[in-house]
Design a protein around this motif. Structure first.
Motif, PDB file in Angstrom:
ATOM      1  N   ASN A  74      10.449  13.596 -11.834  1.00  0.00           N
ATOM      2  CA  ASN A  74       9.466  14.369 -12.602  1.00  0.00           C
ATOM      3  C   ASN A  74       9.838  14.488 -14.075  1.00  0.00           C
ATOM      4  O   ASN A  74       8.971  14.703 -14.921  1.00  0.00           O
ATOM      5  N   ASP A  75      11.112  14.340 -14.392  1.00  0.00           N
ATOM      6  CA  ASP A  75      11.517  14.371 -15.804  1.00  0.00           C
ATOM      7  C   ASP A  75      11.086  13.101 -16.536  1.00  0.00           C
ATOM      8  O   ASP A  75      10.874  13.122 -17.743  1.00  0.00           O
ATOM      9  N   LYS A  76      10.966  12.017 -15.791  1.00  0.00           N
ATOM     10  CA  LYS A  76      10.561  10.743 -16.383  1.00  0.00           C
ATOM     11  C   LYS A  76       9.098  10.415 -16.113  1.00  0.00           C
ATOM     12  O   LYS A  76       8.623   9.335 -16.489  1.00  0.00           O
ATOM     13  N   ASN A  77       8.396  11.316 -15.421  1.00  0.00           N
ATOM     14  CA  ASN A  77       6.982  11.085 -15.084  1.00  0.00           C
ATOM     15  C   ASN A  77       6.781   9.736 -14.386  1.00  0.00           C
ATOM     16  O   ASN A  77       5.845   8.981 -14.689  1.00  0.00           O
ATOM     17  N   THR A  78       7.667   9.446 -13.460  1.00  0.00           N
ATOM     18  CA  THR A  78       7.634   8.142 -12.804  1.00  0.00           C
ATOM     19  C   THR A  78       7.841   8.290 -11.300  1.00  0.00           C
ATOM     20  O   THR A  78       8.686   9.081 -10.857  1.00  0.00           O
ATOM     21  N   ALA A  79       7.066   7.523 -10.551  1.00  0.00           N
ATOM     22  CA  ALA A  79       7.245   7.416  -9.107  1.00  0.00           C
ATOM     23  C   ALA A  79       7.743   6.010  -8.792  1.00  0.00           C
ATOM     24  O   ALA A  79       7.509   5.062  -9.558  1.00  0.00           O
ATOM     25  N   TYR A  80       8.424   5.891  -7.660  1.00  0.00           N
ATOM     26  CA  TYR A  80       9.030   4.620  -7.292  1.00  0.00           C
ATOM     27  C   TYR A  80       8.726   4.285  -5.838  1.00  0.00           C
ATOM     28  O   TYR A  80       8.494   5.173  -5.004  1.00  0.00           O
ATOM     29  N   LEU A  81       8.766   2.997  -5.559  1.00  0.00           N
ATOM     30  CA  LEU A  81       8.719   2.533  -4.181  1.00  0.00           C
ATOM     31  C   LEU A  81       9.785   1.462  -4.027  1.00  0.00           C
ATOM     32  O   LEU A  81       9.639   0.356  -4.543  1.00  0.00           O
ATOM     33  N   GLN A  82      10.867   1.825  -3.361  1.00  0.00           N
ATOM     34  CA  GLN A  82      11.933   0.879  -3.065  1.00  0.00           C
ATOM     35  C   GLN A  82      11.576   0.153  -1.777  1.00  0.00           C
ATOM     36  O   GLN A  82      11.383   0.794  -0.740  1.00  0.00           O
ATOM     37  N   MET A  83      11.504  -1.154  -1.850  1.00  0.00           N
ATOM     38  CA  MET A  83      11.096  -1.955  -0.691  1.00  0.00           C
ATOM     39  C   MET A  83      12.241  -2.890  -0.313  1.00  0.00           C
ATOM     40  O   MET A  83      12.624  -3.760  -1.094  1.00  0.00           O
ATOM     41  N   ASN A  84      12.794  -2.675   0.874  1.00  0.00           N
ATOM     42  CA  ASN A  84      13.893  -3.494   1.372  1.00  0.00           C
ATOM     43  C   ASN A  84      13.430  -4.308   2.578  1.00  0.00           C
ATOM     44  O   ASN A  84      12.416  -3.996   3.197  1.00  0.00           O
ATOM     45  N   SER A  85      14.192  -5.323   2.897  1.00  0.00           N
ATOM     46  CA  SER A  85      13.893  -6.175   4.060  1.00  0.00           C
ATOM     47  C   SER A  85      12.428  -6.607   4.062  1.00  0.00           C
ATOM     48  O   SER A  85      11.726  -6.483   5.073  1.00  0.00           O
ATOM     49  N   LEU A  86      11.985  -7.110   2.954  1.00  0.00           N
ATOM     50  CA  LEU A  86      10.570  -7.472   2.816  1.00  0.00           C
ATOM     51  C   LEU A  86      10.195  -8.602   3.762  1.00  0.00           C
ATOM     52  O   LEU A  86      11.004  -9.501   4.053  1.00  0.00           O
ATOM     53  N   LYS A  87       8.961  -8.535   4.237  1.00  0.00           N
ATOM     54  CA  LYS A  87       8.411  -9.511   5.174  1.00  0.00           C
ATOM     55  C   LYS A  87       7.180 -10.159   4.549  1.00  0.00           C
ATOM     56  O   LYS A  87       6.517  -9.541   3.699  1.00  0.00           O
ATOM     57  N   PRO A  88       6.831 -11.349   4.990  1.00  0.00           N
ATOM     58  CA  PRO A  88       5.613 -11.990   4.450  1.00  0.00           C
ATOM     59  C   PRO A  88       4.368 -11.112   4.594  1.00  0.00           C
ATOM     60  O   PRO A  88       3.493 -11.136   3.723  1.00  0.00           O
ATOM     61  N   GLU A  89       4.303 -10.326   5.650  1.00  0.00           N
ATOM     62  CA  GLU A  89       3.130  -9.462   5.850  1.00  0.00           C
ATOM     63  C   GLU A  89       3.075  -8.296   4.872  1.00  0.00           C
ATOM     64  O   GLU A  89       2.096  -7.544   4.849  1.00  0.00           O
ATOM     65  N   ASP A  90       4.129  -8.118   4.068  1.00  0.00           N
ATOM     66  CA  ASP A  90       4.102  -7.106   3.014  1.00  0.00           C
ATOM     67  C   ASP A  90       3.412  -7.628   1.751  1.00  0.00           C
ATOM     68  O   ASP A  90       3.205  -6.873   0.799  1.00  0.00           O
ATOM     69  N   THR A  91       3.062  -8.900   1.736  1.00  0.00           N
ATOM     70  CA  THR A  91       2.396  -9.485   0.577  1.00  0.00           C
ATOM     71  C   THR A  91       1.062  -8.795   0.326  1.00  0.00           C
ATOM     72  O   THR A  91       0.219  -8.694   1.219  1.00  0.00           O
ATOM     73  N   ALA A  92       0.889  -8.291  -0.893  1.00  0.00           N
ATOM     74  CA  ALA A  92      -0.322  -7.546  -1.244  1.00  0.00           C
ATOM     75  C   ALA A  92      -0.235  -7.144  -2.714  1.00  0.00           C
ATOM     76  O   ALA A  92       0.819  -7.278  -3.343  1.00  0.00           O
ATOM     77  N   VAL A  93      -1.346  -6.615  -3.203  1.00  0.00           N
ATOM     78  CA  VAL A  93      -1.316  -5.897  -4.485  1.00  0.00           C
ATOM     79  C   VAL A  93      -1.021  -4.438  -4.157  1.00  0.00           C
ATOM     80  O   VAL A  93      -1.687  -3.844  -3.302  1.00  0.00           O
ATOM     81  N   TYR A  94      -0.010  -3.905  -4.800  1.00  0.00           N
ATOM     82  CA  TYR A  94       0.422  -2.521  -4.558  1.00  0.00           C
ATOM     83  C   TYR A  94      -0.095  -1.634  -5.678  1.00  0.00           C
ATOM     84  O   TYR A  94       0.067  -1.946  -6.859  1.00  0.00           O
ATOM     85  N   TYR A  95      -0.697  -0.515  -5.278  1.00  0.00           N
ATOM     86  CA  TYR A  95      -1.269   0.428  -6.212  1.00  0.00           C
ATOM     87  C   TYR A  95      -0.598   1.786  -6.065  1.00  0.00           C
ATOM     88  O   TYR A  95      -0.372   2.238  -4.932  1.00  0.00           O
ATOM     89  N   CYS A  96      -0.320   2.446  -7.176  1.00  0.00           N
ATOM     90  CA  CYS A  96       0.083   3.842  -7.089  1.00  0.00           C
ATOM     91  C   CYS A  96      -1.136   4.705  -7.393  1.00  0.00           C
ATOM     92  O   CYS A  96      -2.068   4.275  -8.082  1.00  0.00           O
ATOM     93  N   ALA A  97      -1.115   5.919  -6.845  1.00  0.00           N
ATOM     94  CA  ALA A  97      -2.235   6.834  -6.993  1.00  0.00           C
ATOM     95  C   ALA A  97      -1.716   8.255  -7.090  1.00  0.00           C
ATOM     96  O   ALA A  97      -0.690   8.594  -6.474  1.00  0.00           O
ATOM     97  N   ALA A  98      -2.432   9.088  -7.816  1.00  0.00           N
ATOM     98  CA  ALA A  98      -2.072  10.495  -7.980  1.00  0.00           C
ATOM     99  C   ALA A  98      -3.194  11.361  -7.425  1.00  0.00           C
ATOM    100  O   ALA A  98      -4.378  11.099  -7.674  1.00  0.00           O
ATOM    101  N   GLY A  99      -2.804  12.381  -6.661  1.00  0.00           N
ATOM    102  CA  GLY A  99      -3.802  13.264  -6.074  1.00  0.00           C
ATOM    103  C   GLY A  99      -3.156  14.262  -5.150  1.00  0.00           C
ATOM    104  O   GLY A  99      -2.055  14.747  -5.424  1.00  0.00           O
ATOM    105  N   ASN A 100      -3.847  14.560  -4.058  1.00  0.00           N
ATOM    106  CA  ASN A 100      -3.300  15.466  -3.052  1.00  0.00           C
ATOM    107  C   ASN A 100      -2.493  14.673  -2.025  1.00  0.00           C
ATOM    108  O   ASN A 100      -2.539  13.452  -1.993  1.00  0.00           O
ATOM    109  N   PHE A 101      -1.785  15.392  -1.174  1.00  0.00           N
ATOM    110  CA  PHE A 101      -0.941  14.771  -0.143  1.00  0.00           C
ATOM    111  C   PHE A 101      -1.854  14.256   0.965  1.00  0.00           C
ATOM    112  O   PHE A 101      -2.182  14.971   1.902  1.00  0.00           O
TER     113      PHE A 101
END
Length: 121
Positions: A74-101
C-alpha cells in the motif's frame, strides 16, 4: 478514479516463474480490494485471485492455489501476482482490477490494460 497499469508479462517455458505488477494512480489504492483476472483466446474472463484492502485476506481460484500468490504494497500503490510452476494452460492476458472483495468481473469498476503471459511446453 483509479488508473491501473500492469507490467511483468512475458513468454516463458513451463515450470518457470513470473511476477506481475499492477501500479495504481489517481485514487485511493488503500480503499480497494485488488484482484487478478485472466482471459485466454476464445474464453471468458476468469477470476484468478483477490486480496483485501488491508492485505490480510486472500482468495484464489482452485487451479492456481499453491502456485500463485497475490500480494500488495500500500505504500507503493502496487499489487502483485507471483506465478510459479507455470503451465501452458496459464497462457492468457492477465488483468488487474480494483473494487470490492469479489470474484465476478462485472463488479470491478477499475481495470488495467492487461499483460500477456505465454507459457510454452
Amino acid at each position: 478514479q483509479v488508473q491501473l497499469v500492469e507490467s511483468g508479462g512475458g513468454s516463458v517455458q513451463a515450470g518457470a516463474s513470473l511476477r506481475l505488477s499492477c501500479a495504481a494512480s489517481g485514487g485511493s489504492f488503500r480503499s480497494y480490494s485488488m484482484a487478478w483476472f485472466r482471459q485466454a483466446p476464445g474464453k471468458e474472463r476468469e477470476f484468478v485471485a483477490v486480496i483485501t484492502d488491508s492485505g490480510r485476506t486472500t482468495y484464489y481460484k482452485d487451479r492456481v492455489k499453491g502456485r500463485f500468490t497475490i500480494s500488495r504494497d500500500n505504500d507503493k500503490n502496487t499489487a502483485y501476482l507471483q506465478m510459479n510452476s507455470l503451465k501452458p494452460e496459464d497462457t492468457a492476458v492477465y488483468y488487474c482490477a480494483a473494487g470490492n472483495f469479489e470474484v465476478r468481473p462485472e463488479n470491478y469498476p477499475y481495470w488495467g490494460q492487461g499483460a500477456q503471459v505465454t507459457v510454452s511446453s
